[in-house]
Motif scaffolding. Structure first.
Motif, PDB file in Angstrom:
ATOM      1  N   LYS A  10     130.344 -35.335  87.394  1.00  0.00           N
ATOM      2  CA  LYS A  10     129.073 -34.831  86.881  1.00  0.00           C
ATOM      3  C   LYS A  10     128.984 -34.999  85.367  1.00  0.00           C
ATOM      4  CE  LYS A  10     128.595 -31.317  90.496  1.00  0.00           C
ATOM      5  NZ  LYS A  10     128.463 -29.859  90.767  1.00  0.00           N
ATOM      6  N   GLU A  56     127.942 -30.170  81.010  1.00  0.00           N
ATOM      7  CA  GLU A  56     126.841 -29.249  80.748  1.00  0.00           C
ATOM      8  C   GLU A  56     126.477 -29.265  79.262  1.00  0.00           C
ATOM      9  OE1 GLU A  56     125.076 -27.544  82.919  1.00  0.00           O
ATOM     10  OE2 GLU A  56     126.230 -28.271  84.636  1.00  0.00           O
ATOM     11  N   TYR A  57     125.302 -28.721  78.959  1.00  0.00           N
ATOM     12  CA  TYR A  57     124.761 -28.793  77.599  1.00  0.00           C
ATOM     13  C   TYR A  57     125.722 -28.296  76.519  1.00  0.00           C
ATOM     14  CZ  TYR A  57     121.706 -27.880  73.603  1.00  0.00           C
ATOM     15  OH  TYR A  57     121.162 -27.835  72.348  1.00  0.00           O
TER      16      TYR A  57
END
Length: 219
Positions: A64, A67-68
């Motif tokens: 993935k 994340e931010y």
């Protein structure tokens, strides 16, 4: 810049070809490894234009996109090696891209601007329009500087500024259109007519830009 080919390169994750053949950027061959929160990311070189570098950051171990908060930390580490850059974060399945650019101004905190693209369900048209601001022709070569290229990146990715400009123009068009309406005497009826017509025009423009009208953005 050929919009159709740009969309094809985006969907195929062919970033090097996209930048060098469609946007007029140069080869760049220096990878940037960074270690963040116990993970190592090697950002692959994509292209370079007058000191502005584009890099591709692959996925985490789970496939993935980070994340931010982690993307911000990765970018901060990249800045130690390459000051001016665009980072394209990609997942292992090649379904999602996050394009990141950071606005830096003296005395102000860094402003992170990101554009996400789901290549399964989105045409990429919004991103294509942004890329027009960082596309260059051969005849631009002698006049280009980092300042000019950086200004192009800001036009492309500084969403806050674009949004403010859009709404200022939108309010002006509303007011001008309302003044031009004739044959409707009641103010409330004129306001209703104005609202309905502009919404309809915006909808038609939207479906045209999404290529829903015979796959033609100038339909």
């Amino acid at each position: 810049m050929n919009d159709k080919r740009v969309r094809q390169h985006l969907k195929a994750y062919e970033f090097g070809t996209l930048f060098r053949e469609e946007l007029g950027w140069n080869h760049y061959r220096t990878a940037v490894p960074v270690a963040v929160e116990g993970q190592t990311f090697t950002l692959a070189p994509v292209a370079e234009r007058n000191g502005l570098v584009t890099l591709q950051c692959g996925p985490q171990a789970d496939g993935k996109i980070p994340e931010y908060p982690l993307r911000r930390k990765i970018e901060q580490e990249v800045t130690k090696s390459v000051q001016e850059h665009i980072i394209v974060f990609t997942d292992a399945a090649k379904t999602t891209q996050v394009w990141q650019w950071v606005r830096r101004e003296p005395g102000k905190p860094a402003a992170y601007r990101e554009h996400a693209l789901d290549t399964r369900h989105q045409s990429g048209e919004a991103l294509v329009q942004k890329l027009h601001h960082i596309a260059y022709e051969l005849e631009d070569e002698e006049t280009l500087t980092l300042t000019i290229v950086g200004a192009g990146a800001r036009k492309a990715f500084d969403v806050e500024k674009v949004t403010k400009k859009f709404y200022e123009l939108f309010r002006k068009e509303h007011a001008d259109f309302l003044k031009s309406i004739q044959g409707i005497d009641l103010p409330d009826d004129r306001a209703w007519y104005k609202s309905v017509m502009i919404k309809r025009l915006m909808f038609v423009y939207f479906i045209q830009k999404k290529l829903f009208l015979d796959d033609d953005d100038q339909y």
